[in-house]
Design an enzyme around this catalytic site. Structure first.
Site, PDB file in Angstrom:
ATOM      1  N   GLU A 251      22.817  42.502  17.018  1.00 32.46           N
ATOM      2  CA  GLU A 251      23.948  41.601  16.803  1.00 32.46           C
ATOM      3  C   GLU A 251      24.973  41.704  17.930  1.00 32.46           C
ATOM      4  O   GLU A 251      25.582  40.702  18.322  1.00 32.46           O
ATOM      5  CB  GLU A 251      24.598  41.870  15.446  1.00 32.46           C
TER       6      GLU A 251
ATOM      7  N   HIS B 148      24.070  42.421   1.483  1.00 34.37           N
ATOM      8  CA  HIS B 148      23.733  40.999   1.520  1.00 34.37           C
ATOM      9  C   HIS B 148      24.738  40.161   0.731  1.00 34.37           C
ATOM     10  O   HIS B 148      24.455  39.031   0.385  1.00 34.37           O
ATOM     11  CB  HIS B 148      22.330  40.772   0.955  1.00 34.37           C
TER      12      HIS B 148
HETATM   13  C1  TPP Z   1      21.729  45.067  11.508  1.00 32.08           C
HETATM   14  C2  TPP Z   1      20.747  44.185  10.815  1.00 32.08           C
HETATM   15  N1  TPP Z   1      20.482  42.973  11.323  1.00 32.08           N
HETATM   16  C3  TPP Z   1      19.615  42.153  10.699  1.00 32.08           C
HETATM   17  C4  TPP Z   1      19.003  42.536   9.555  1.00 32.08           C
HETATM   18  C5  TPP Z   1      18.060  41.584   8.825  1.00 32.08           C
HETATM   19  N2  TPP Z   1      16.700  42.111   8.912  1.00 32.08           N
HETATM   20  C6  TPP Z   1      16.182  42.839   7.903  1.00 32.08           C
HETATM   21  S1  TPP Z   1      14.699  43.466   8.288  1.00 32.08           S
HETATM   22  C7  TPP Z   1      14.695  42.725   9.807  1.00 32.08           C
HETATM   23  C8  TPP Z   1      13.520  42.951  10.721  1.00 32.08           C
HETATM   24  C9  TPP Z   1      13.248  44.411  10.945  1.00 32.08           C
HETATM   25  O1  TPP Z   1      12.180  44.602  11.781  1.00 32.08           O
HETATM   26  P1  TPP Z   1      11.640  46.028  12.152  1.00 32.08           P
HETATM   27  O2  TPP Z   1      12.747  46.895  12.636  1.00 32.08           O
HETATM   28  O3  TPP Z   1      10.494  45.858  13.062  1.00 32.08           O
HETATM   29  O4  TPP Z   1      11.173  46.649  10.758  1.00 32.08           O
HETATM   30  P2  TPP Z   1      10.035  46.158   9.765  1.00 32.08           P
HETATM   31  O5  TPP Z   1      10.741  45.552   8.576  1.00 32.08           O
HETATM   32  O6  TPP Z   1       9.158  45.197  10.460  1.00 32.08           O
HETATM   33  O7  TPP Z   1       9.315  47.393   9.359  1.00 32.08           O
HETATM   34  C10 TPP Z   1      15.858  41.998   9.989  1.00 32.08           C
HETATM   35  C11 TPP Z   1      16.167  41.188  11.163  1.00 32.08           C
HETATM   36  C12 TPP Z   1      19.305  43.813   9.058  1.00 32.08           C
HETATM   37  N3  TPP Z   1      18.739  44.282   7.931  1.00 32.08           N
HETATM   38  N4  TPP Z   1      20.171  44.618   9.699  1.00 32.08           N
END
Ligand code: TPP
Lengths: 380, 322
Positions: free
Chosen positions: B59, B128
């Site tokens: 972000e 959220h």
């Molecule tokens: C700071 C933040 N930004 C955005 C989100 C929304 N979000 C939740 S999970 C996700 C993707 C996460 O990807 P990754 O780190 O690869 O983990 P995965 O869920 O694929 O294991 C996003 C963008 C969040 N939870 N926290």
């Protein structure tokens, strides 16, 4: 505007692929880059992976039935999580994301407690000190710094480098490939390196951060990013439970002995969509999912167990797992529905150690309001 | 045409992209996926990945790079996926985005919009359902606006993109799927409050997620013979005090409602202003109907925790009892 992208530098390509002991066909072999630890209980590993998979599919079913608001599935990542968890010593501390149900299971957490957060009945669900398994973290990357701070505490408490395996302690922190892009994760890497902290970063590179493929996050493979911070990075086949176990074990041992941090990249795949609220068909080719389904972590261990001819597994072994799965499923279903609804006062009571006067006033007002609403015939 | 707020925002963004080639959208999962709420659905397909950008998961990166793009003459519209995830970007928003114009003696103009789905009421998990509006409203150099219906969503997102100053654009996610008429008429002036319902007994001030509840409360009060004027603030910063003052001047009573916690909240600002400027016309103290001073609770508690029609009506009784 130039539209042609340059290729990542050659040295950024993994030379000989992630470390692997167990092939998708179930064939066990050595890998010159890492020792396989002695006396691994393959039967227990398979059983736990199978149970974790069942835990996951049962939670998805509960979500579909409206019992959970959301569920982040781990399907496909059982080997990464169970393998890593098997490398933990009891005194080690774990900082998870929101998807480490398999690690929680191996840590001995009551699986029902994993559901509360997603059911909306709690914001936590377990005591993080009891099983040394932190609360789930929904803000991507935030937990990596907590792990670093906890590790700084370990250094100050002098619980590394004594050579006593029951005393020396390390931290295992989980993150996703997407989390590598957050500033906080990069700060965590810097701190861990500069202070040589006993922390192991375990990245499950499941290829996708919701709809963003890894190429959106980075031009170099995950494991190679560690070098820029000054600590080792190792890439393992994340669908090979043995490679995950061996690499984590080595990294945790080094951390406990004062050898500093490691970044482990477990190359794996999230078979299901990001969460039950996500629609992966919008961005993910199904051929890719099929390709990874063929590399299934459970299937390869099952193939190995049944083909080795050692006679260790028989029908009773699998029947026993099946029974345990049924038990687990029933326990989850009953436990989920029995999870107590949160107490209205709890939000107020848990905000500060001592409730400030103003909050006490608000609680009284709120309780009065709720009580009035319950009076028979109350208009509002 | 009756469409959802999501669709209205989508149409508004499409129009903005069509009207000005300098407009860019950027954020996590906004391209192929169309955003987790589908606000940007189809826009990458239509305008390409250079104008509708799937960013890395950072972000600070989204807002920080939007600042640079704006300095280069672009008009970035950033999407923060959820309210609770804006905090990693707060340094860039508060220390940089809000201040660069002032620091450069007005030389640097930053037409950046930061869209944030905000507020509770949809049964989400933690982080959220946050109401971060006051962090931004308290920061000079930012405009903070929020829509409460599809028509405003459509108009206001385009006005926000057209605005040359940084705009924090808060989208009340619990009304994302509420439908309403949207036409291409001349929009109400940007950053101006609007009287949604006339009344004579009290003024009820709301914004974003609480506006429908405020209207409902006024409706219920009318059945009890009470005439409540409802104001949709639409903009928290700048604050359109004129509209508020004129109303309170006539009704002599003011109530403010928001989802965010009570203490140090936006209601405090309004209460202070109203008593400062309309003191002699007030028949009762300005009352606030808000969330509590706790973190947002688990979703199974949110319907009790959130201020709603009943609590508004109780407060109205209280106000009228003076
Ligand atoms: C700071 C933040 N930004 C955005 C989100 C929304 N979000 C939740 S999970 C996700 C993707 C996460 O990807 P990754 O780190 O690869 O983990 P995965 O869920 O694929 O294991 C996003 C963008 C969040 N939870 N926290």
């Amino acid at each position: 505007m130039p539209r042609r992208q340059s290729k990542p530098t050659d040295d950024a390509q993994p030379a000989d692929g992630p470390i692997q002991f167990l092939s998708p066909e179930g064939i066990l072999g050595p890998d010159s880059r890492l020792e396989l630890p002695p006396a691994i209980d393959l039967l227990a590993l398979y059983r736990d992976m199978a149970l974790v998979r069942r835990l996951d599919s049962e939670a998805i079913a509960l979500q579909r039935q409206g019992e959970l608001g959301l569920w982040p599935s781990l399907r496909g990542q059982e080997a990464a999580q169970v393998g890593a968890a098997y490398a933990l010593a009891e005194q080690d501390m774990v900082f998870p994301t929101y998807r480490e149900h398999g690690v929680a299971w191996c840590r001995g957490l009551d699986p029902v407690s994993l559901l509360g957060l997603f059911r909306g009945s709690t914001l936590g669900g377990w005591n993080p000190y009891e099983r040394r398994f932190g609360l789930y973290t929904l803000v991507i990357g935030a937990q990596t710094l907590h792990a670093v701070g906890y590790a700084m505490g370990l250094v100050r408490d002098d619980v590394i480098g004594s050579g006593d395996g029951t005393r020396d302690t390390a931290v295992l922190v989980f993150l996703g490939d997407g989390a590598l892009s957050e500033g906080e994760t990069n700060e965590a890497f810097l701190w861990a390196a500069a202070q040589n902290l006993p922390v192991v970063f375990f990245c499950q590179n499941n290829q996708w951060a919701i709809s963003a493929p890894y190429s959106v996050q980075s031009r170099v493979p995950v494991a190679q990013r560690a070098a820029g911070f000054g600590f080792p990075g190792v890439s393992v086949d994340g669908n090979d439970v043995l490679a995950c176990l061996a690499a984590t074990r080595e990294a945790l041992t080094r951390a406990r002995s004062g050898g500093g941090p490691t970044l482990i990249e477990a190359v794996t795949y999230r078979i299901n969509a990001h969460t039950t609220a996500d629609d992966a068909t919008r961005y993910r080719p199904s051929a890719e999912t099929d390709e990874w389904t063929a590399k299934d972590p459970l299937e390869r261990l099952r193939l190995h167990l049944t083909a080795s001819g050692e006679g260790v597994v028989d029908e009773e072994y699998f029947a026993d797992i099946e029974r345990r799965e049924q038990e687990l499923a029933e326990r989850l279903r009953a436990g989920c529905r029995a999870l107590p609804p949160p107490d209205d006062a709890s939000s107020f009571e848990n905000t500060y150690t001592d409730m400030p006067v103003e909050l006490r006033r608000q609680l009284a007002e709120h309780s009065q309001y709720l009580a009035a609403g319950q009076e028979i015939g109350a208009v509002r | 045409m009756s469409i959802s707020m999501v669709k209205a925002l989508n149409n508004g963004l499409r129009k903005a992209l069509q009207d000005d080639p300098k407009v860019l959208l950027m954020g996590e999962d906004i391209g192929r996926l169309g955003g987790v709420f589908r606000v940007t659905d189809g826009l990458q397909k239509e305008f390409g990945s250079l104008r509708v950008i799937d960013t890395p998961l950072g972000e600070a990166g989204i807002v920080g790079s939007a600042i640079g793009l704006a300095m280069r003459g672009y008009r970035p519209v950033c999407e923060i996926q959820f309210d609770g995830f804006v905090y990693p970007a707060v340094n860039q928003i508060i220390s940089q985005l809000a201040k660069l114009r002032h620091r450069s003696g007005g030389v640097i103009t930053l037409p950046v919009v930061i869209r944030i789905p905000f507020g509770g009421g949809i049964g989400s998990i933690e982080h959220h359902s946050e109401s971060p509006e006051v962090y931004f409203a308290h920061t000079a150099g930012l405009k903070v606006v929020t829509c409460s219906n599809p028509q405003d969503a459509y108009d206001m997102i385009r006005q926000a993109v057209d605005d040359d100053d940084p705009v924090i654009f808060l989208e009340p996610k619990r009304h994302y799927w509420t439908k309403g008429e949207v036409t291409d008429r001349t929009p109400a002036p940007f950053a101006r409050a609007r009287v949604l319902r006339d009344g004579t007994d009290a003024t009820l001030i709301a914004y974003g997620p609480m506006v429908p509840a405020a209207l409902e409360a006024a409706e219920a009060a009318a059945e009890e013979g009470r005439s409540v004027e409802v104001i949709d603030l639409r903009s928290l910063s700048p604050l359109d005090l004129d509209t508020v003052r004129k109303s309170v001047h006539r009704t002599g009573r003011a109530l403010v409602t928001h989802e965010a916690s009570l203490s140090h909240g936006f209601g405090a600002e309004l209460a202070a202003r109203i008593q400062q400027e309309e003191f002699h016309f007030l028949e009762a103290p300005v009352l606030r109907i808000t969330g509590y001073d706790t973190p947002y609770p688990p979703s199974r508690l949110e319907s009790d925790w959130l201020p709603g029609v009943d609590r508004i009506l109780d407060a109205l009784d209280h106000s009228l009892s003076y």
